[in-house]
Write a protein that holds these residues in place. Structure first.
Motif, PDB file in Angstrom:
ATOM      1  N   PHE A  20     -30.406  -8.435 -41.122  1.00  0.00           N
ATOM      2  CA  PHE A  20     -29.254  -9.244 -40.714  1.00  0.00           C
ATOM      3  C   PHE A  20     -28.560  -9.957 -41.872  1.00  0.00           C
ATOM      4  O   PHE A  20     -27.342 -10.134 -41.863  1.00  0.00           O
ATOM      5  N   LYS A  78     -26.417  -7.215 -43.328  1.00  0.00           N
ATOM      6  CA  LYS A  78     -25.442  -6.734 -42.355  1.00  0.00           C
ATOM      7  C   LYS A  78     -24.309  -7.737 -42.125  1.00  0.00           C
ATOM      8  O   LYS A  78     -23.136  -7.365 -42.019  1.00  0.00           O
ATOM      9  N   TYR A  79     -24.682  -9.022 -42.059  1.00  0.00           N
ATOM     10  CA  TYR A  79     -23.668 -10.056 -41.776  1.00  0.00           C
ATOM     11  C   TYR A  79     -23.418 -10.972 -42.983  1.00  0.00           C
ATOM     12  O   TYR A  79     -22.872 -12.057 -42.815  1.00  0.00           O
ATOM     13  N   GLU A 124     -19.910 -12.751 -43.618  1.00  0.00           N
ATOM     14  CA  GLU A 124     -19.586 -13.716 -42.568  1.00  0.00           C
ATOM     15  C   GLU A 124     -20.559 -14.894 -42.576  1.00  0.00           C
ATOM     16  O   GLU A 124     -20.172 -16.021 -42.272  1.00  0.00           O
ATOM     17  N   ILE A 125     -21.820 -14.635 -42.951  1.00  0.00           N
ATOM     18  CA  ILE A 125     -22.794 -15.728 -43.053  1.00  0.00           C
ATOM     19  C   ILE A 125     -22.320 -16.754 -44.086  1.00  0.00           C
ATOM     20  O   ILE A 125     -22.375 -17.962 -43.866  1.00  0.00           O
ATOM     21  N   PHE A 146     -22.738 -17.359 -34.707  1.00  0.00           N
ATOM     22  CA  PHE A 146     -23.685 -16.240 -34.612  1.00  0.00           C
ATOM     23  C   PHE A 146     -24.627 -16.439 -33.421  1.00  0.00           C
ATOM     24  O   PHE A 146     -24.925 -15.494 -32.694  1.00  0.00           O
ATOM     25  N   GLN A 153     -30.705 -10.267 -33.879  1.00  0.00           N
ATOM     26  CA  GLN A 153     -30.251 -10.310 -35.267  1.00  0.00           C
ATOM     27  C   GLN A 153     -29.115 -11.314 -35.445  1.00  0.00           C
ATOM     28  O   GLN A 153     -29.058 -12.036 -36.433  1.00  0.00           O
ATOM     29  N   LEU A 154     -28.200 -11.343 -34.490  1.00  0.00           N
ATOM     30  CA  LEU A 154     -27.110 -12.308 -34.551  1.00  0.00           C
ATOM     31  C   LEU A 154     -27.644 -13.737 -34.438  1.00  0.00           C
ATOM     32  O   LEU A 154     -27.184 -14.639 -35.150  1.00  0.00           O
ATOM     33  N   ALA A 191     -29.121 -14.613 -37.675  1.00  0.00           N
ATOM     34  CA  ALA A 191     -28.076 -14.772 -38.696  1.00  0.00           C
ATOM     35  C   ALA A 191     -27.507 -16.186 -38.691  1.00  0.00           C
ATOM     36  O   ALA A 191     -27.005 -16.666 -39.711  1.00  0.00           O
TER      37      ALA A 191
END
Length: 216
Positions: A5, A8-9, A12-13, A168, A179-180, A183
């Motif tokens: 995660f 992947k993010y 945006e994180i 998230f 995962q979100l 995150a």
């Protein structure tokens, strides 16, 4: 690994972390600007202690989601976005700052105050040159607690469109995506740990300095 995660993010994180920190830093700055003077005031006016601490206690008992919701219809400080979120976080942060300021100042050794008065110091000089420096470790402990609380509660700010890492978490809950959720939850926890360690280190440094000074 591509599904991890943090990768992947990642972009945006970082963006949401910036929003999260903005909300917390502004709220804590406002809470310090309000809470420390209030803590000082109730050391000088004991009759105000119960109403001031009572109000701060009540603010902390209101569920966070309810607090954000209650602020929406209020003019100027309400609505949707960062402003009501900052107001709510400030209200939640007041109690530990006010209480620790009061505790720190009233915990100063009375003989130190008497020595200052004997040197001809005014009440304001005693406050700024003796009491607040000696109480700073306790005051910082209150700021540390307030900051950690605000970092956690700021995740709820996403519910009123204020952004932050809670975006998230809410997306993850609505889509049942762990995962979100991670995150949002993991970076928030990391920020809280770093903040706790950083302010705690400063607090210990000041306490050691105070002890060293008292020995001389």
């Amino acid at each position: 690994m591509n599904d991890f995660f943090l990768i992947k993010y990642g972009p945006e994180i970082l963006e949401r972390t910036g929003e999260h920190l903005f909300l917390v830093v502004i709220a804590i700055a406002v809470a310090v600007a309000i809470g420390i003077p209030l803590g000082v005031v109730i050391t000088r006016n004991p009759n105000l202690r119960q109403p001031v601490l009572g109000f701060a206690n009540v603010m902390q008992t209101i569920p966070s989601l309810a607090m954000f919701g209650l602020l929406i219809p209020i003019p100027l400080i309400g609505g949707i976005g960062a402003i009501p979120a900052i107001v709510a976080l400030t209200l939640y942060s007041l109690l530990p700052i006010i209480r620790n300021t009061y505790t720190g100042i009233t915990g100063v050794n009375p003989s130190v105050r008497e020595a200052g008065k004997g040197m001809g110091m005014t009440d304001m000089e005693l406050l700024f040159q003796v009491e607040i420096p000696l109480a700073m470790g306790v005051i910082l402990a209150g700021v540390r607690v307030a900051a950690v609380i605000a970092i956690g509660i700021a995740t709820i700010a996403a519910a009123i469109g204020a952004g932050g890492l809670g975006v998230f978490i809410f997306r993850g809950i609505s889509s049942v995506n762990n995962q979100l959720i991670l995150a949002g939850a993991v970076p928030s926890a990391i920020i809280a740990l770093i903040t706790d360690f950083g302010i705690g280190s400063l607090e210990r440094y000041l306490i050691k300095g105070k002890v060293a000074t008292s020995k001389h």
